[in-house]
Scaffold this motif. Structure first.
Motif, PDB file in Angstrom:
ATOM      1  N   GLU A  96     -71.398  18.821  77.132  1.00 57.00           N
ATOM      2  CA  GLU A  96     -70.641  19.138  78.342  1.00 57.00           C
ATOM      3  C   GLU A  96     -69.248  18.529  78.204  1.00 57.00           C
ATOM      4  O   GLU A  96     -69.098  17.322  78.025  1.00 57.00           O
ATOM      5  CB  GLU A  96     -71.340  18.567  79.569  1.00 57.00           C
ATOM      6  CG  GLU A  96     -70.752  19.079  80.863  1.00 57.00           C
ATOM      7  CD  GLU A  96     -71.581  18.667  82.052  1.00 57.00           C
ATOM      8  OE1 GLU A  96     -70.973  18.215  83.031  1.00 57.00           O
ATOM      9  OE2 GLU A  96     -72.820  18.784  81.989  1.00 57.00           O
ATOM     10  N   ILE A 115     -63.801  25.874  81.209  1.00 55.05           N
ATOM     11  CA  ILE A 115     -63.442  24.483  80.941  1.00 55.05           C
ATOM     12  C   ILE A 115     -61.922  24.367  81.069  1.00 55.05           C
ATOM     13  O   ILE A 115     -61.190  25.260  80.641  1.00 55.05           O
ATOM     14  CB  ILE A 115     -63.887  24.073  79.516  1.00 55.05           C
ATOM     15  CG1 ILE A 115     -65.413  24.149  79.397  1.00 55.05           C
ATOM     16  CG2 ILE A 115     -63.373  22.683  79.154  1.00 55.05           C
ATOM     17  CD1 ILE A 115     -65.921  24.003  77.975  1.00 55.05           C
ATOM     18  N   ASP A 169     -56.720  11.475  81.876  1.00 52.24           N
ATOM     19  CA  ASP A 169     -57.976  12.199  81.648  1.00 52.24           C
ATOM     20  C   ASP A 169     -59.013  11.373  80.900  1.00 52.24           C
ATOM     21  O   ASP A 169     -60.174  11.746  80.839  1.00 52.24           O
ATOM     22  CB  ASP A 169     -57.702  13.476  80.839  1.00 52.24           C
ATOM     23  CG  ASP A 169     -56.759  14.411  81.560  1.00 52.24           C
ATOM     24  OD1 ASP A 169     -57.146  14.931  82.613  1.00 52.24           O
ATOM     25  OD2 ASP A 169     -55.629  14.589  81.068  1.00 52.24           O
ATOM     26  N   ASP A 221     -65.242  18.288  79.786  1.00 50.15           N
ATOM     27  CA  ASP A 221     -64.409  18.473  80.975  1.00 50.15           C
ATOM     28  C   ASP A 221     -63.064  19.106  80.660  1.00 50.15           C
ATOM     29  O   ASP A 221     -62.481  19.799  81.490  1.00 50.15           O
ATOM     30  CB  ASP A 221     -64.157  17.113  81.661  1.00 50.15           C
ATOM     31  CG  ASP A 221     -65.444  16.438  82.079  1.00 50.15           C
ATOM     32  OD1 ASP A 221     -66.272  17.101  82.732  1.00 50.15           O
ATOM     33  OD2 ASP A 221     -65.629  15.254  81.738  1.00 50.15           O
ATOM     34  N   SER A 270     -65.283  10.825  81.711  1.00 48.54           N
ATOM     35  CA  SER A 270     -64.781  12.110  81.232  1.00 48.54           C
ATOM     36  C   SER A 270     -65.242  12.395  79.809  1.00 48.54           C
ATOM     37  O   SER A 270     -65.577  11.498  79.043  1.00 48.54           O
ATOM     38  CB  SER A 270     -63.251  12.133  81.287  1.00 48.54           C
ATOM     39  OG  SER A 270     -62.713  11.189  80.390  1.00 48.54           O
TER      40      SER A 270
END
Length: 169
Positions: free
Chosen positions: A37, A69, A128, A39, A133
């Motif tokens: 997964e 995404i 980020d 981000d 994350s």
């Protein structure tokens, strides 16, 4: 978690001269996203090259869009390159030829410029990168090791997924 994919730039875009390289990157990204997964896909790709490269697609951007995404280009623009003293390899080669640099002086200049680029790329992502994350960075092969060193210095958890080299380069 931060994941890195190092590539020769020919893997990142599709144009009429593209060989199998963009499809190799697309396959790697799709496979990786199937198991992880993410981000954000952050891509070091200079969009100003569009005229020269005449590309119709940037692979990382398309894959991000297809998988819902977030995607962001993190390359420095020309004014940021000037501000950070980031020089293109070809420009440094011209300077070497005109100034008479030794091979060692040239290698040092390339290393220094790459280090400044790597610092810029991580600064572009500073908001980020946190423990919650998951970011995938697509960058040039030459910057992978320096980015890993910077990530380690900042105690970020990271993994190099692949380093894709075009045999013809």
């Amino acid at each position: 978690m931060i994941y890195l994919v190092g590539v020769d730039p020919v893997f990142q875009y599709v144009n009429e001269d593209s060989e199998e390289h963009p499809e190799e990157l697309r396959g790697l990204l799709i496979s990786f996203l199937g198991d992880n997964e993410i981000d954000l896909i952050a891509e070091d790709f200079d969009q100003a090259d569009k005229e020269d490269l005449d590309y119709t697609e940037i692979v990382g951007q398309t894959v991000a869009l297809d998988h819902s995404i977030s995607h962001r280009f993190i390359s420095p623009d020309s004014s940021e390159c000037e501000e950070y003293d980031i020089q293109d390899y070809a420009d440094l080669l011209k300077i070497k030829q005109m100034s008479g640099w030794t091979e060692r002086e040239f290698e040092d200049a390339v290393t220094d410029s790459n280090g400044r680029r790597e610092e810029f790329l991580l600064e572009a992502l500073e908001h980020d990168l946190n423990e919650d994350s998951s970011v995938l960075i697509i960058c040039q092969n030459i910057n992978v090791e320096g980015l890993c060193d910077l990530l380690e210095d900042e105690s970020y958890e990271y993994e190099v997924i692949d380093e894709m080299m075009a045999e013809s380069l």
